[in-house]
Scaffold this active site. Structure first.
Site, PDB file in Angstrom:
ATOM      1  N   ARG A 110      -6.106  10.157  -7.561  1.00  0.00           N
ATOM      2  CA  ARG A 110      -4.654  10.021  -7.732  1.00  0.00           C
ATOM      3  C   ARG A 110      -4.297  10.176  -9.224  1.00  0.00           C
ATOM      4  O   ARG A 110      -3.283  10.759  -9.565  1.00  0.00           O
ATOM      5  CB  ARG A 110      -4.156   8.663  -7.195  1.00  0.00           C
ATOM      6  CG  ARG A 110      -4.382   8.417  -5.705  1.00  0.00           C
ATOM      7  CD  ARG A 110      -3.750   9.497  -4.835  1.00  0.00           C
ATOM      8  NE  ARG A 110      -2.378   9.770  -5.197  1.00  0.00           N
ATOM      9  CZ  ARG A 110      -1.330   8.975  -4.922  1.00  0.00           C
ATOM     10  NH1 ARG A 110      -1.507   7.872  -4.225  1.00  0.00           N
ATOM     11  NH2 ARG A 110      -0.108   9.297  -5.306  1.00  0.00           N
TER      12      ARG A 110
ATOM     13  N   ASP B  62      -3.742   7.215   8.425  1.00  0.00           N
ATOM     14  CA  ASP B  62      -2.819   6.456   7.562  1.00  0.00           C
ATOM     15  C   ASP B  62      -2.380   5.233   8.358  1.00  0.00           C
ATOM     16  O   ASP B  62      -2.564   5.171   9.581  1.00  0.00           O
ATOM     17  CB  ASP B  62      -1.614   7.360   7.206  1.00  0.00           C
ATOM     18  CG  ASP B  62      -0.611   6.691   6.277  1.00  0.00           C
ATOM     19  OD1 ASP B  62      -0.973   5.696   5.605  1.00  0.00           O
ATOM     20  OD2 ASP B  62       0.550   7.161   6.213  1.00  0.00           O
TER      21      ASP B  62
ATOM     22  N   HIS C 211       4.728  13.124   0.817  1.00  0.00           N
ATOM     23  CA  HIS C 211       3.918  12.448  -0.217  1.00  0.00           C
ATOM     24  C   HIS C 211       3.069  13.498  -0.947  1.00  0.00           C
ATOM     25  O   HIS C 211       1.842  13.519  -0.849  1.00  0.00           O
ATOM     26  CB  HIS C 211       3.033  11.380   0.441  1.00  0.00           C
ATOM     27  CG  HIS C 211       2.469  10.362  -0.520  1.00  0.00           C
ATOM     28  ND1 HIS C 211       2.783  10.335  -1.868  1.00  0.00           N
ATOM     29  CD2 HIS C 211       1.593   9.324  -0.326  1.00  0.00           C
ATOM     30  CE1 HIS C 211       2.145   9.338  -2.441  1.00  0.00           C
ATOM     31  NE2 HIS C 211       1.417   8.713  -1.534  1.00  0.00           N
TER      32      HIS C 211
ATOM     33  N   GLN D 182      -0.145  12.726  -3.243  1.00  0.00           N
ATOM     34  CA  GLN D 182      -1.323  12.253  -2.501  1.00  0.00           C
ATOM     35  C   GLN D 182      -2.182  13.417  -2.013  1.00  0.00           C
ATOM     36  O   GLN D 182      -3.412  13.378  -2.056  1.00  0.00           O
ATOM     37  CB  GLN D 182      -0.862  11.411  -1.302  1.00  0.00           C
ATOM     38  CG  GLN D 182      -1.987  10.941  -0.402  1.00  0.00           C
ATOM     39  CD  GLN D 182      -2.890   9.911  -1.068  1.00  0.00           C
ATOM     40  OE1 GLN D 182      -2.397   8.958  -1.641  1.00  0.00           O
ATOM     41  NE2 GLN D 182      -4.201  10.098  -1.004  1.00  0.00           N
TER      42      GLN D 182
ATOM     43  N   CYS E  90      -5.317   7.695   2.794  1.00  0.00           N
ATOM     44  CA  CYS E  90      -4.572   7.605   1.530  1.00  0.00           C
ATOM     45  C   CYS E  90      -4.562   6.183   0.976  1.00  0.00           C
ATOM     46  O   CYS E  90      -4.359   5.996  -0.217  1.00  0.00           O
ATOM     47  CB  CYS E  90      -3.154   8.128   1.722  1.00  0.00           C
ATOM     48  SG  CYS E  90      -2.246   7.282   3.039  1.00  0.00           S
TER      49      CYS E  90
ATOM     50  N   ARG F 210       9.582   7.000  -6.448  1.00  0.00           N
ATOM     51  CA  ARG F 210       9.168   6.631  -5.080  1.00  0.00           C
ATOM     52  C   ARG F 210      10.335   5.907  -4.436  1.00  0.00           C
ATOM     53  O   ARG F 210      10.820   4.890  -4.957  1.00  0.00           O
ATOM     54  CB  ARG F 210       7.942   5.721  -5.111  1.00  0.00           C
ATOM     55  CG  ARG F 210       7.712   5.003  -3.796  1.00  0.00           C
ATOM     56  CD  ARG F 210       6.404   4.262  -3.736  1.00  0.00           C
ATOM     57  NE  ARG F 210       5.282   5.184  -3.668  1.00  0.00           N
ATOM     58  CZ  ARG F 210       4.061   4.855  -3.229  1.00  0.00           C
ATOM     59  NH1 ARG F 210       3.802   3.623  -2.824  1.00  0.00           N
ATOM     60  NH2 ARG F 210       3.084   5.743  -3.192  1.00  0.00           N
TER      61      ARG F 210
HETATM   62  N1   CP Z   1      -1.772   6.136  -1.384  1.00  0.00           N
HETATM   63  C1   CP Z   1      -0.742   5.578  -2.039  1.00  0.00           C
HETATM   64  O1   CP Z   1       0.301   6.188  -2.282  1.00  0.00           O
HETATM   65  O2   CP Z   1      -0.949   4.272  -2.393  1.00  0.00           O
HETATM   66  P1   CP Z   1       0.136   3.279  -3.022  1.00  0.00           P
HETATM   67  O3   CP Z   1       1.185   3.044  -1.973  1.00  0.00           O
HETATM   68  O4   CP Z   1      -0.653   2.041  -3.362  1.00  0.00           O
HETATM   69  O5   CP Z   1       0.727   3.930  -4.237  1.00  0.00           O
HETATM   70  N1  NVA Z   2       2.811   6.225   5.336  1.00  0.00           N
HETATM   71  C1  NVA Z   2       2.573   5.220   4.313  1.00  0.00           C
HETATM   72  C2  NVA Z   2       1.855   5.821   3.153  1.00  0.00           C
HETATM   73  C3  NVA Z   2       1.501   4.855   2.055  1.00  0.00           C
HETATM   74  C4  NVA Z   2       0.810   5.530   0.902  1.00  0.00           C
HETATM   75  C5  NVA Z   2       3.911   4.636   3.884  1.00  0.00           C
HETATM   76  O1  NVA Z   2       4.867   5.411   3.701  1.00  0.00           O
HETATM   77  O2  NVA Z   2       4.013   3.425   3.737  1.00  0.00           O
END
Ligand code: CP
Ligand code: NVA
Length: 313
Positions: free
Chosen positions: A293, A224, A127, A130, A265, A100
């Site tokens: 997840r 989101d 993502h 997700q 999400c 990530r």
């Molecule tokens: N939805 C999601 O990716 O959550 P986190 O940022 O907590 O991993």
């Molecule tokens: N758009 C958000 C998603 C988090 C799961 C971010 O990138 O922070």
């Protein structure tokens, strides 16, 4: 297919296989405890995570392996070691790398230089993991047939909007994304990618600026956060103002289909992108979505490590 770097890497058949396997892992989490026995999976995150980290570590454990969690500044990358060298070293120890970070290009480069599967666990652009959890949740509610249904995302044109368009295209669905115009619209390249896939799968892609038109008769209304990880704080006020018409309120939710559901999400900001009445209400399926997840990341690891995904070539 070696890696899952982008949502568009998946073919419709890959998604079918992953969702079926994830559904099995929901029923029998410990069905395949030999899959990663005596092996490790590196999980490297330069951004915070609650769900993806917990889901990934649990998925590795359920497959019999050991997760090695690496925080952003733990690696020598911060002191100038190259991504290519890092990828080669990690490939000598772990059976997969879950990453990530900010730039999609960094994830692509890791994939290029690693000999093990690299899995994108969120970038500024995408993502993919997700979306598998989202679509497994959607299938549990509505079944596999997407005909006559509309799948809508409203809010920021961010990584989630991009992934929503692409996965909807792969699923052959009618997908709608509604965002403010220009600055917070989805990237043109993401829309073009989804349209190119839709031309093959028969999906219908709509990109709008009208949240009410987008929500009307939708089977799924998704949103989101408005400020994503890494978004410039200096733009907060301007951005929240531009996004305020896109909040998922009870009024917006009431425009959806009679059986319409709400997804997010997470993490969520109640009173910003969604009202508490909606996210904590009877049409919200967020906890099942978060639970998936783990089941879906377990399926991705299982099939990628065994070399069983064909990819969208
Ligand atoms: N939805 C999601 O990716 O959550 P986190 O940022 O907590 O991993
Ligand atoms: N758009 C958000 C998603 C988090 C799961 C971010 O990138 O922070």
């Amino acid at each position: 297919m070696k890696d899952l770097l982008r949502t568009e890497d998946l073919s419709p058949a890959d998604v079918e296989l992953l969702l079926d396997t994830a559904a099995d892992f929901a029923k029998q989490p410990l069905r395949s405890t030999n899959a990663l026995a005596n092996r490790t999976v590196a999980i490297y995150m330069t951004k915070p995570s609650t769900r993806t980290r917990l889901a990934s570590e649990t998925a590795v454990a359920h497959l019999g392996g050991t997760p090695i969690f690496i925080r952003g500044d733990d690696l020598q990358i911060g002191r100038g070691e190259t991504i290519a060298d890092t990828a080669k070293v990690i490939s000598g120890f772990a059976s997969a790398l879950i990453i990530r970070t900010y730039a999609q290009a960094d994830v692509d480069e890791l994939g290029l230089h690693a000999s093990i599967p690299v899995i994108n666990a969120l970038t500024d652009a995408d993502h993919p993991t997700q979306l598998l959890a989202d679509w497994l949740t959607i299938r549990e509610v509505f079944g596999k047939d997407v005909a006559g249904r509309k799948f809508t995302y409203v809010g920021d044109g961010n990584n989630m909007a991009h992934a929503w368009l692409t996965m909807g295209a792969i699923m052959g669905a009618h997908v709608v994304v509604a965002t403010p115009p220009d600055k917070w619209a989805p990237a043109a390249i993401a829309v073009a990618t989804a349209q190119a896939i839709a031309a093959k799968t028969g999906a219908k892609i709509e990109v709008l600026n009208d949240p009410e038109a987008a929500a009307k008769d939708a089977s799924v209304l998704y949103t989101d956060v408005w400020m994503s990880m890494g978004d410039p704080e200096i733009e907060r006020e301007e951005k929240l103002k531009a996004l305020s018409p896109f909040a998922v309120t009870p009024e917006l939710m009431s425009l959806t289909a009679k059986d319409g559901i709400f997804l997010h999400c997470l993490p969520a900001h109640r009173g910003e992108e969604v009202s508490a009445e909606v996210i904590d209400g009877p049409r919200s399926h967020i906890w099942r979505e978060a639970y998936h997840r783990r089941t879906t990341i377990q399926a991705i690891l299982y099939h990628l490590v065994r070399g069983e995904l064909k990819g969208n070539y």
